[in-house]
Write an enzyme that holds these catalytic residues in place. Sequence first.
Site, short mmCIF file in Angstrom:
data_model
loop_
_atom_site.label_atom_id
_atom_site.label_comp_id
_atom_site.label_asym_id
_atom_site.label_seq_id
_atom_site.Cartn_x
_atom_site.Cartn_y
_atom_site.Cartn_z
N ASN A 198 39.91 30.28 46.78
CA ASN A 198 41.00 30.74 46.95
C ASN A 198 40.91 32.40 46.45
OD1 ASN A 198 43.16 31.60 44.52
ND2 ASN A 198 44.20 29.28 44.99
N HIS A 227 42.82 36.01 43.26
CA HIS A 227 42.86 37.56 42.73
C HIS A 227 42.23 38.32 43.19
CE1 HIS A 227 45.12 34.58 40.12
NE2 HIS A 227 44.18 33.89 39.60
N HIS A 265 47.29 31.15 47.52
CA HIS A 265 48.95 30.09 47.00
C HIS A 265 49.49 31.71 46.80
CE1 HIS A 265 50.68 28.75 43.28
NE2 HIS A 265 52.07 29.02 44.44
N ARG A 275 53.05 32.46 46.13
CA ARG A 275 54.08 31.74 45.23
C ARG A 275 55.46 32.85 45.28
NH1 ARG A 275 51.57 30.74 39.92
NH2 ARG A 275 53.60 31.06 39.28
N ARG A 324 53.60 37.68 43.72
CA ARG A 324 52.91 38.25 42.18
C ARG A 324 51.57 38.75 43.35
NH1 ARG A 324 51.85 33.96 37.79
NH2 ARG A 324 54.09 33.99 37.47
N GLU A 331 48.23 26.66 49.40
CA GLU A 331 49.57 25.96 48.13
C GLU A 331 51.29 26.90 48.13
OE1 GLU A 331 46.88 26.96 44.69
OE2 GLU A 331 45.22 25.92 45.27
N THR A 333 49.00 28.24 37.90
CA THR A 333 49.73 27.29 37.23
C THR A 333 48.48 26.47 35.84
OG1 THR A 333 49.37 27.46 39.82
CG2 THR A 333 49.87 25.04 39.25
N GLU A 388 45.24 16.91 44.74
CA GLU A 388 43.91 17.64 44.47
C GLU A 388 44.12 16.87 42.46
OE1 GLU A 388 43.75 21.74 45.07
OE2 GLU A 388 43.36 22.57 43.36
N HIS A 415 40.85 23.71 39.55
CA HIS A 415 41.24 24.58 38.84
C HIS A 415 40.45 24.44 37.47
CE1 HIS A 415 44.58 26.42 36.19
NE2 HIS A 415 45.42 26.63 37.09
N1 PXP Z 1 44.31 24.18 42.70
C1 PXP Z 1 45.47 24.80 42.31
C2 PXP Z 1 46.44 23.84 42.45
C3 PXP Z 1 45.46 26.29 41.94
O1 PXP Z 1 46.63 26.71 41.87
C4 PXP Z 1 44.68 26.81 41.74
C5 PXP Z 1 45.11 28.28 41.45
O2 PXP Z 1 45.62 28.76 42.22
C6 PXP Z 1 43.32 26.58 42.06
C7 PXP Z 1 42.97 25.25 42.12
C8 PXP Z 1 42.27 27.58 41.50
O3 PXP Z 1 41.64 28.08 40.26
P1 PXP Z 1 40.89 28.33 39.99
O4 PXP Z 1 41.49 29.86 40.30
O5 PXP Z 1 40.97 29.04 38.13
O6 PXP Z 1 39.53 28.81 40.54
#
Ligand code: PXP
Length: 241
Positions: A7, A10, A43, A45, A49, A70, A101, A151, A191
């Site tokens: 992901n 960030h 994601h 949003r 953001r 996402e 999330t 998930e 997550h």
């Molecule tokens: N899965 C989902 C559904 C999420 O919303 C996120 C965060 O955007 C992640 C996984 C990844 O989480 P992390 O950034 O804590 O690894």
Amino acid sequence: MPNLAVNVDHVATIRQARLAAEPDPVLAASLAELSGATAIIVHLREDRRHIQDRDVELLRRTVKTRLHLEMAATAEMQGIALRLAPDLVCLVPENRRELTTEGGLDVAGREAVLAAFLAPLAKAGIEASLFIDPDPAQIAAAAKTGAGYVELHTGTYAEAKNPDARQAEFERLLAGLDQARRLGLRVNMGHGLDYVNILAFAGVSGVNEYSIGHAIVARAVVTGLPEAVSRMANIVAGFVS
Ligand code: PXP
């Protein structure tokens, strides 16, 4: 072998802190793929953001593995998904005030609404996943929506305050994995996973994919600092004093 979906939200968070052009999550996604990611996740949003529409559009053209989007189950996001055709859509709950999330999607009791939301995506060949807590009622409900994947939310496991709580949540995840697979669902996990807490899953079979963002971007920022600082130090060292 399970897949690793990276992901890159960030990377965009850092860019948006200055409303600048870099760092670019599209470039980060390419580097992640070159380094072994088997999918790229973003994601988009409602409040934009971090990831912007432009990012998803470019990623759709550049990602060579799989692009997972996402999103909240809104008409706007459904339209974007149908236009850009990611390989998989993962429905997540969204709240403007949350830092990230916060919990799984509430599927139980909303099976028909979610099935109707997912139907046009399935028709367009887009796979679907539901981000849910490892709760038996949510898993049973997810199996009635037409989504091929769930998930399982690992955030409670990752944030557990003591070893007993962590072990209890780990066992809940294992039970959820088993239940979901028996119902014919493919199971992703994500997550809050990091380089330490993921080790507990080493001997767990049946997980299709681990979805990881923050820990990877956080490590990249820190491990990349020596190169970034020494390059700037070399430039400044060449200046007249
Ligand atoms: N899965 C989902 C559904 C999420 O919303 C996120 C965060 O955007 C992640 C996984 C990844 O989480 P992390 O950034 O804590 O690894």
